[in-house]
Design a protein around this motif. Structure first.
Motif, PDB file in Angstrom:
ATOM      1  N   ASP A  32       0.823  -1.212   0.000  1.00 23.71           N
ATOM      2  CA  ASP A  32       0.000   0.000   0.000  1.00 23.71           C
ATOM      3  C   ASP A  32       0.853   1.256   0.000  1.00 23.71           C
ATOM      4  OD1 ASP A  32      -2.414  -1.288  -0.093  1.00 23.71           O
ATOM      5  OD2 ASP A  32      -2.620  -1.394   2.075  1.00 23.71           O
ATOM      6  N   ARG A  33       1.548   1.482   1.080  1.00 23.69           N
ATOM      7  CA  ARG A  33       2.406   2.666   1.211  1.00 23.69           C
ATOM      8  C   ARG A  33       3.711   2.242   1.873  1.00 23.69           C
ATOM      9  NH1 ARG A  33      -2.802   4.827   3.082  1.00 23.69           N
ATOM     10  NH2 ARG A  33      -2.096   4.033   5.059  1.00 23.69           N
ATOM     11  N   PRO A  34       4.616   1.637   1.101  1.00 22.83           N
ATOM     12  CA  PRO A  34       5.875   1.193   1.709  1.00 22.83           C
ATOM     13  C   PRO A  34       6.756   2.368   2.092  1.00 22.83           C
ATOM     14  CG  PRO A  34       5.953   0.892  -0.658  1.00 22.83           C
ATOM     15  CD  PRO A  34       4.558   1.357  -0.320  1.00 22.83           C
ATOM     16  N   LEU A  35       7.293   2.313   3.304  1.00 28.56           N
ATOM     17  CA  LEU A  35       8.166   3.384   3.777  1.00 28.56           C
ATOM     18  C   LEU A  35       9.633   3.006   3.639  1.00 28.56           C
ATOM     19  CD1 LEU A  35       6.171   4.341   6.984  1.00 28.56           C
ATOM     20  CD2 LEU A  35       6.123   5.450   4.758  1.00 28.56           C
ATOM     21  N   GLU A  36       9.987   1.806   4.123  1.00 31.04           N
ATOM     22  CA  GLU A  36      11.382   1.383   4.025  1.00 31.04           C
ATOM     23  C   GLU A  36      11.472  -0.136   3.995  1.00 31.04           C
ATOM     24  OE1 GLU A  36      13.604   1.245   8.187  1.00 31.04           O
ATOM     25  OE2 GLU A  36      12.697   3.208   7.819  1.00 31.04           O
ATOM     26  N   LEU A  37      12.550  -0.608   3.374  1.00 37.44           N
ATOM     27  CA  LEU A  37      12.848  -2.030   3.308  1.00 37.44           C
ATOM     28  C   LEU A  37      14.231  -2.232   3.894  1.00 37.44           C
ATOM     29  CD1 LEU A  37      12.094  -4.905   2.304  1.00 37.44           C
ATOM     30  CD2 LEU A  37      13.337  -4.350   0.220  1.00 37.44           C
ATOM     31  N   ASP A  38      14.313  -3.051   4.947  1.00 39.96           N
ATOM     32  CA  ASP A  38      15.586  -3.382   5.576  1.00 39.96           C
ATOM     33  C   ASP A  38      16.043  -4.735   5.049  1.00 39.96           C
ATOM     34  OD1 ASP A  38      15.419  -1.066   7.096  1.00 39.96           O
ATOM     35  OD2 ASP A  38      14.365  -2.078   8.716  1.00 39.96           O
ATOM     36  N   VAL A  39      17.233  -4.785   4.488  1.00 40.86           N
ATOM     37  CA  VAL A  39      17.817  -6.017   3.968  1.00 40.86           C
ATOM     38  C   VAL A  39      19.021  -6.346   4.841  1.00 40.86           C
ATOM     39  CG1 VAL A  39      18.846  -7.152   1.974  1.00 40.86           C
ATOM     40  CG2 VAL A  39      17.085  -5.405   1.631  1.00 40.86           C
ATOM     41  N   THR A  40      18.943  -7.464   5.560  1.00 42.15           N
ATOM     42  CA  THR A  40      20.033  -7.901   6.428  1.00 42.15           C
ATOM     43  C   THR A  40      20.642  -9.171   5.842  1.00 42.15           C
ATOM     44  OG1 THR A  40      18.871  -7.005   8.343  1.00 42.15           O
ATOM     45  CG2 THR A  40      20.665  -8.538   8.773  1.00 42.15           C
ATOM     46  N   VAL A  41      21.933  -9.118   5.556  1.00 38.17           N
ATOM     47  CA  VAL A  41      22.647 -10.259   4.990  1.00 38.17           C
ATOM     48  C   VAL A  41      23.679 -10.707   6.013  1.00 38.17           C
ATOM     49  CG1 VAL A  41      24.082 -11.082   3.086  1.00 38.17           C
ATOM     50  CG2 VAL A  41      22.357  -9.306   2.677  1.00 38.17           C
ATOM     51  N   SER A  42      23.668 -12.015   6.322  1.00 43.53           N
ATOM     52  CA  SER A  42      24.663 -12.545   7.259  1.00 43.53           C
ATOM     53  C   SER A  42      25.221 -13.854   6.710  1.00 43.53           C
ATOM     54  CB  SER A  42      24.038 -12.744   8.642  1.00 43.53           C
ATOM     55  OG  SER A  42      22.949 -13.628   8.571  1.00 43.53           O
ATOM     56  N   LYS A  43      26.447 -14.122   7.073  1.00 41.72           N
ATOM     57  CA  LYS A  43      27.136 -15.342   6.634  1.00 41.72           C
ATOM     58  C   LYS A  43      27.097 -16.346   7.777  1.00 41.72           C
ATOM     59  CE  LYS A  43      29.699 -15.870   3.398  1.00 41.72           C
ATOM     60  NZ  LYS A  43      29.495 -16.453   2.071  1.00 41.72           N
ATOM     61  N   HIS A  44      26.631 -17.555   7.483  1.00 47.17           N
ATOM     62  CA  HIS A  44      26.610 -18.620   8.490  1.00 47.17           C
ATOM     63  C   HIS A  44      27.954 -19.344   8.489  1.00 47.17           C
ATOM     64  CE1 HIS A  44      22.467 -18.595   9.817  1.00 47.17           C
ATOM     65  NE2 HIS A  44      22.088 -18.429   8.567  1.00 47.17           N
ATOM     66  N   HIS A  45      28.390 -19.716   9.647  1.00 48.16           N
ATOM     67  CA  HIS A  45      29.607 -20.518   9.769  1.00 48.16           C
ATOM     68  C   HIS A  45      29.186 -21.921  10.171  1.00 48.16           C
ATOM     69  CE1 HIS A  45      32.248 -17.119   9.231  1.00 48.16           C
ATOM     70  NE2 HIS A  45      31.489 -16.440  10.051  1.00 48.16           N
ATOM     71  N   GLY A  46      29.665 -22.887   9.418  1.00 43.49           N
ATOM     72  CA  GLY A  46      29.259 -24.265   9.645  1.00 43.49           C
ATOM     73  C   GLY A  46      29.935 -24.925  10.836  1.00 43.49           C
ATOM     74  N   GLY A  47      30.809 -24.259  11.529  1.00 45.40           N
ATOM     75  CA  GLY A  47      31.522 -24.868  12.653  1.00 45.40           C
ATOM     76  C   GLY A  47      32.858 -25.415  12.206  1.00 45.40           C
ATOM     77  N   LYS A  48      33.812 -25.483  13.108  1.00 39.43           N
ATOM     78  CA  LYS A  48      35.160 -25.972  12.827  1.00 39.43           C
ATOM     79  C   LYS A  48      35.806 -25.231  11.662  1.00 39.43           C
ATOM     80  CE  LYS A  48      34.508 -30.589  14.640  1.00 39.43           C
ATOM     81  NZ  LYS A  48      34.662 -32.008  14.402  1.00 39.43           N
TER      82      LYS A  48
END
Length: 148
Positions: A32-48
């Protein structure tokens, strides 16, 4: 609409920013009336020390409720596409709920409009509010024949 990018344990390239900006046009059409879009990108670490996939979270702030979608993928482009698909589905459902599904998308008639047309067809005149009050007052008054 304002685009905000947040990167955790990774970098956001200009290529990714342009890719997101192109896709955001679809959101602007459905929301309808979008004000803002937050895009969060993160890298997963599989361990070890192993590096996992990317995680993308989308948060759309608009005049109504906040819409969120998130997804994991092999890279940030794949994760963004999956999250974008989920957000588009939520926006489509919200927009469909607001549609009027009566009589071929026509606005339903109010009671006043419907009764005015019906009375015109049978040549009757609706009672005025004064007539209704007078009749209601007469019914509540105790008459001598009703008391006997």
């Amino acid at each position: 609409m304002e685009l905000n990018f947040v990167a955790r344990h990774t970098e956001i390239t200009d290529r990714f920013r342009n890719y997101v900006a192109e896709k955001v046009d679809k959101i602007e059409k459905l929301a309808d009336r979008p004000l803002e879009l937050d895009v969060t990108v993160s890298k997963h670490h599989g361990g070890k020390g192993l590096v996992g996939g990317d995680h993308v979270e989308l948060t759309l702030v608009e005049a109504g409720p906040v819409v969120r979608a998130e997804s994991d993928g092999e890279d940030k482009y794949a994760a963004f596409d999956l999250a974008m698909g989920r957000m588009m589905e939520q926006l489509r459902r919200a927009r469909d709920k607001k549609k009027i599904h009566h009589h071929g998308h026509q606005k339903p008639l109010s009671i006043h409009e419907a009764s005015a047309d019906a009375f015109a067809q049978v040549d009757l005149v609706p009672a005025t509010p004064e007539d209704i009050e007078r009749v209601a007052a007469e019914e509540h008054a105790i008459t001598p024949s009703a008391a006997a």
